[in-house]
Write a protein that holds these residues in place. Structure first.
Motif, PDB file in Angstrom:
ATOM      1  N   LEU A 114       0.816  -1.215   0.000  1.00 57.12           N
ATOM      2  CA  LEU A 114       0.000   0.000   0.000  1.00 57.12           C
ATOM      3  C   LEU A 114       0.850   1.266   0.000  1.00 57.12           C
ATOM      4  O   LEU A 114       0.311   2.361  -0.202  1.00 57.12           O
ATOM      5  CB  LEU A 114      -0.916   0.009   1.235  1.00 57.12           C
ATOM      6  CG  LEU A 114      -1.916  -1.160   1.324  1.00 57.12           C
ATOM      7  CD1 LEU A 114      -2.725  -1.052   2.610  1.00 57.12           C
ATOM      8  CD2 LEU A 114      -2.833  -1.179   0.113  1.00 57.12           C
ATOM      9  N   LYS A 115       2.164   1.113   0.233  1.00 61.09           N
ATOM     10  CA  LYS A 115       3.089   2.258   0.236  1.00 61.09           C
ATOM     11  C   LYS A 115       2.682   3.305   1.280  1.00 61.09           C
ATOM     12  O   LYS A 115       2.791   4.511   1.054  1.00 61.09           O
ATOM     13  CB  LYS A 115       3.158   2.921  -1.144  1.00 61.09           C
ATOM     14  CG  LYS A 115       3.529   1.970  -2.273  1.00 61.09           C
ATOM     15  CD  LYS A 115       4.952   1.472  -2.160  1.00 61.09           C
ATOM     16  CE  LYS A 115       5.315   0.594  -3.353  1.00 61.09           C
ATOM     17  NZ  LYS A 115       6.679   0.040  -3.246  1.00 61.09           N
ATOM     18  N   VAL A 116       2.225   2.836   2.442  1.00 57.35           N
ATOM     19  CA  VAL A 116       1.833   3.750   3.514  1.00 57.35           C
ATOM     20  C   VAL A 116       3.068   4.117   4.321  1.00 57.35           C
ATOM     21  O   VAL A 116       3.761   3.251   4.850  1.00 57.35           O
ATOM     22  CB  VAL A 116       0.773   3.099   4.436  1.00 57.35           C
ATOM     23  CG1 VAL A 116       0.440   4.037   5.604  1.00 57.35           C
ATOM     24  CG2 VAL A 116      -0.483   2.767   3.648  1.00 57.35           C
ATOM     25  N   HIS A 117       3.361   5.407   4.437  1.00 52.00           N
ATOM     26  CA  HIS A 117       4.503   5.867   5.224  1.00 52.00           C
ATOM     27  C   HIS A 117       4.193   5.722   6.709  1.00 52.00           C
ATOM     28  O   HIS A 117       3.032   5.746   7.125  1.00 52.00           O
ATOM     29  CB  HIS A 117       4.806   7.331   4.900  1.00 52.00           C
ATOM     30  CG  HIS A 117       6.112   7.799   5.466  1.00 52.00           C
ATOM     31  ND1 HIS A 117       6.209   8.333   6.732  1.00 52.00           N
ATOM     32  CD2 HIS A 117       7.371   7.807   4.942  1.00 52.00           C
ATOM     33  CE1 HIS A 117       7.468   8.660   6.974  1.00 52.00           C
ATOM     34  NE2 HIS A 117       8.195   8.359   5.901  1.00 52.00           N
ATOM     35  N   GLU A 118       5.246   5.569   7.529  1.00 53.78           N
ATOM     36  CA  GLU A 118       5.076   5.371   8.966  1.00 53.78           C
ATOM     37  C   GLU A 118       4.276   6.494   9.612  1.00 53.78           C
ATOM     38  O   GLU A 118       3.454   6.260  10.498  1.00 53.78           O
ATOM     39  CB  GLU A 118       6.452   5.266   9.634  1.00 53.78           C
ATOM     40  CG  GLU A 118       6.424   4.609  11.007  1.00 53.78           C
ATOM     41  CD  GLU A 118       6.319   3.102  10.930  1.00 53.78           C
ATOM     42  OE1 GLU A 118       5.694   2.530  11.844  1.00 53.78           O
ATOM     43  OE2 GLU A 118       6.840   2.504   9.985  1.00 53.78           O
ATOM     44  N   LYS A 119       4.489   7.733   9.164  1.00 56.27           N
ATOM     45  CA  LYS A 119       3.753   8.858   9.751  1.00 56.27           C
ATOM     46  C   LYS A 119       2.269   8.798   9.407  1.00 56.27           C
ATOM     47  O   LYS A 119       1.412   9.158  10.200  1.00 56.27           O
ATOM     48  CB  LYS A 119       4.357  10.177   9.268  1.00 56.27           C
ATOM     49  CG  LYS A 119       5.723  10.461   9.864  1.00 56.27           C
ATOM     50  CD  LYS A 119       6.258  11.792   9.418  1.00 56.27           C
ATOM     51  CE  LYS A 119       7.630  12.073  10.043  1.00 56.27           C
ATOM     52  NZ  LYS A 119       8.189  13.358   9.599  1.00 56.27           N
ATOM     53  N   THR A 120       1.957   8.314   8.209  1.00 52.85           N
ATOM     54  CA  THR A 120       0.556   8.133   7.823  1.00 52.85           C
ATOM     55  C   THR A 120      -0.072   7.027   8.647  1.00 52.85           C
ATOM     56  O   THR A 120      -1.223   7.118   9.086  1.00 52.85           O
ATOM     57  CB  THR A 120       0.451   7.782   6.320  1.00 52.85           C
ATOM     58  OG1 THR A 120       1.126   8.785   5.566  1.00 52.85           O
ATOM     59  CG2 THR A 120      -0.993   7.694   5.878  1.00 52.85           C
ATOM     60  N   LEU A 121       0.718   5.988   8.876  1.00 52.51           N
ATOM     61  CA  LEU A 121       0.252   4.877   9.707  1.00 52.51           C
ATOM     62  C   LEU A 121      -0.062   5.379  11.108  1.00 52.51           C
ATOM     63  O   LEU A 121      -1.052   4.987  11.723  1.00 52.51           O
ATOM     64  CB  LEU A 121       1.338   3.790   9.763  1.00 52.51           C
ATOM     65  CG  LEU A 121       0.970   2.444  10.400  1.00 52.51           C
ATOM     66  CD1 LEU A 121      -0.091   1.729   9.569  1.00 52.51           C
ATOM     67  CD2 LEU A 121       2.203   1.563  10.533  1.00 52.51           C
ATOM     68  N   LEU A 122       0.781   6.297  11.600  1.00 53.51           N
ATOM     69  CA  LEU A 122       0.585   6.849  12.938  1.00 53.51           C
ATOM     70  C   LEU A 122      -0.699   7.672  13.024  1.00 53.51           C
ATOM     71  O   LEU A 122      -1.458   7.568  13.989  1.00 53.51           O
ATOM     72  CB  LEU A 122       1.793   7.726  13.305  1.00 53.51           C
ATOM     73  CG  LEU A 122       1.749   8.460  14.638  1.00 53.51           C
ATOM     74  CD1 LEU A 122       1.737   7.460  15.784  1.00 53.51           C
ATOM     75  CD2 LEU A 122       2.929   9.410  14.774  1.00 53.51           C
ATOM     76  N   SER A 123      -0.979   8.483  12.006  1.00 48.60           N
ATOM     77  CA  SER A 123      -2.121   9.391  12.069  1.00 48.60           C
ATOM     78  C   SER A 123      -3.443   8.730  11.692  1.00 48.60           C
ATOM     79  O   SER A 123      -4.484   9.081  12.224  1.00 48.60           O
ATOM     80  CB  SER A 123      -1.872  10.598  11.156  1.00 48.60           C
ATOM     81  OG  SER A 123      -1.688  10.174   9.814  1.00 48.60           O
ATOM     82  N   ALA A 174      12.372   8.203  16.388  1.00 49.44           N
ATOM     83  CA  ALA A 174      12.591   9.103  15.252  1.00 49.44           C
ATOM     84  C   ALA A 174      11.385   9.141  14.335  1.00 49.44           C
ATOM     85  O   ALA A 174      11.091  10.164  13.706  1.00 49.44           O
ATOM     86  CB  ALA A 174      13.831   8.667  14.468  1.00 49.44           C
ATOM     87  N   LEU A 175      10.650   8.022  14.259  1.00 50.50           N
ATOM     88  CA  LEU A 175       9.459   7.951  13.424  1.00 50.50           C
ATOM     89  C   LEU A 175       8.197   8.351  14.193  1.00 50.50           C
ATOM     90  O   LEU A 175       7.096   8.297  13.653  1.00 50.50           O
ATOM     91  CB  LEU A 175       9.283   6.521  12.883  1.00 50.50           C
ATOM     92  CG  LEU A 175      10.354   6.048  11.895  1.00 50.50           C
ATOM     93  CD1 LEU A 175      10.224   4.543  11.656  1.00 50.50           C
ATOM     94  CD2 LEU A 175      10.234   6.798  10.582  1.00 50.50           C
ATOM     95  N   ARG A 176       8.397   8.725  15.467  1.00 54.65           N
ATOM     96  CA  ARG A 176       7.268   9.035  16.365  1.00 54.65           C
ATOM     97  C   ARG A 176       6.308   7.859  16.465  1.00 54.65           C
ATOM     98  O   ARG A 176       5.086   8.024  16.513  1.00 54.65           O
ATOM     99  CB  ARG A 176       6.529  10.288  15.878  1.00 54.65           C
ATOM    100  CG  ARG A 176       7.400  11.528  15.863  1.00 54.65           C
ATOM    101  CD  ARG A 176       6.640  12.755  15.435  1.00 54.65           C
ATOM    102  NE  ARG A 176       7.500  13.935  15.405  1.00 54.65           N
ATOM    103  CZ  ARG A 176       7.086  15.141  15.041  1.00 54.65           C
ATOM    104  NH1 ARG A 176       5.827  15.318  14.687  1.00 54.65           N
ATOM    105  NH2 ARG A 176       7.915  16.157  15.034  1.00 54.65           N
TER     106      ARG A 176
END
Length: 213
Positions: free
Chosen positions: A65-74, A124-126
């Motif tokens: 899905l190419k979901v970035h870690e920050k998107t996963l967080l939010s 670092a990735l919150r």
């Protein structure tokens, strides 16, 4: 009694190179020594691949899905909590036993990365869980010698041909330096030549031949 020597630092700081030099130097002096990778890793499946407990989530979210870690967080906080738990269990089940085993079987254990590297990468990735991080820190043996190979993010970026963004390296470096203020240990200038860096490391870790390790 065994010693654990930990080499930490951002990618491109020279941990693996210096770890190998330490390993061969101790071997030449007839010490029973083991070099291990103690970042969060999995079970090797052939030359290129490895299995770790959070792999299914990693494949679905980050690779398909190419979901970035920050998107996963939010957007997918519950999924992120599951990923944190799986990464925690992965370290407990696959990495900690290795550390304890070689600590028992060897005079000297050289760790390329450690639990601190794993926790800081999540911070670092919150995406870090403070609760799980505290438990993990309590379960992991405290190193006898803690070395931070410190190098500017610009040098590290060039050494690794831009594998990680400069911004991420900059954040991680700040986290490492902050951690060293809390934990103590030695900060080694890793921007110098390999022999110069090794000479300083060896002065810091060389055993007293008249004492038991």
């Amino acid at each position: 009694m065994s010693r654990i020597i930990v080499l930490m630092g951002i990618d491109g700081s020279g941990k693996t190179t210096q770890g190998e030099l330490l390993y061969y130097t101790f071997r030449k002096r007839r010490y029973k020594v083991k070099l291990i990778y103690a970042g969060n890793t999995g079970i090797r499946l052939g030359y290129k691949y490895s299995f770790y407990l959070s792999l299914p989530i990693d494949i679905i979210t980050h690779r398909l899905l190419k979901v970035h870690e920050k998107t996963l967080l939010s957007r997918y906080n519950s999924l992120l909590k599951i990923e944190n738990l799986l990464l925690f269990l992965n370290y407990v089940l696959l990495v900690l036993p290795k550390i304890y085993f070689y600590k028992r079987m060897s005079q000297i254990v050289i760790a390329d990365r450690y639990v601190y590297d794993f926790i800081l990468s999540r911070i670092a990735l919150r995406a870090n869980s403070r609760f799980l991080a505290r438990i993990l820190m309590g379960m992991t043996p405290k190193p006898d010698v803690l070395l931070l190979l410190d190098v500017s993010e610009d040098i590290a970026y060039r050494r690794k041909n831009g594998e990680k963004p400069l911004k991420e390296l900059r954040i991680l470096r700040r986290l490492y330096l902050s951690l060293m203020k809390r934990l103590g240990g030695y900060i080694v200038d890793a921007s110098r030549t390999i022999p110069e860096v090794f000479d300083e490391i060896w002065r810091l870790v060389e055993p007293d031949e008249n004492k038991n390790i």
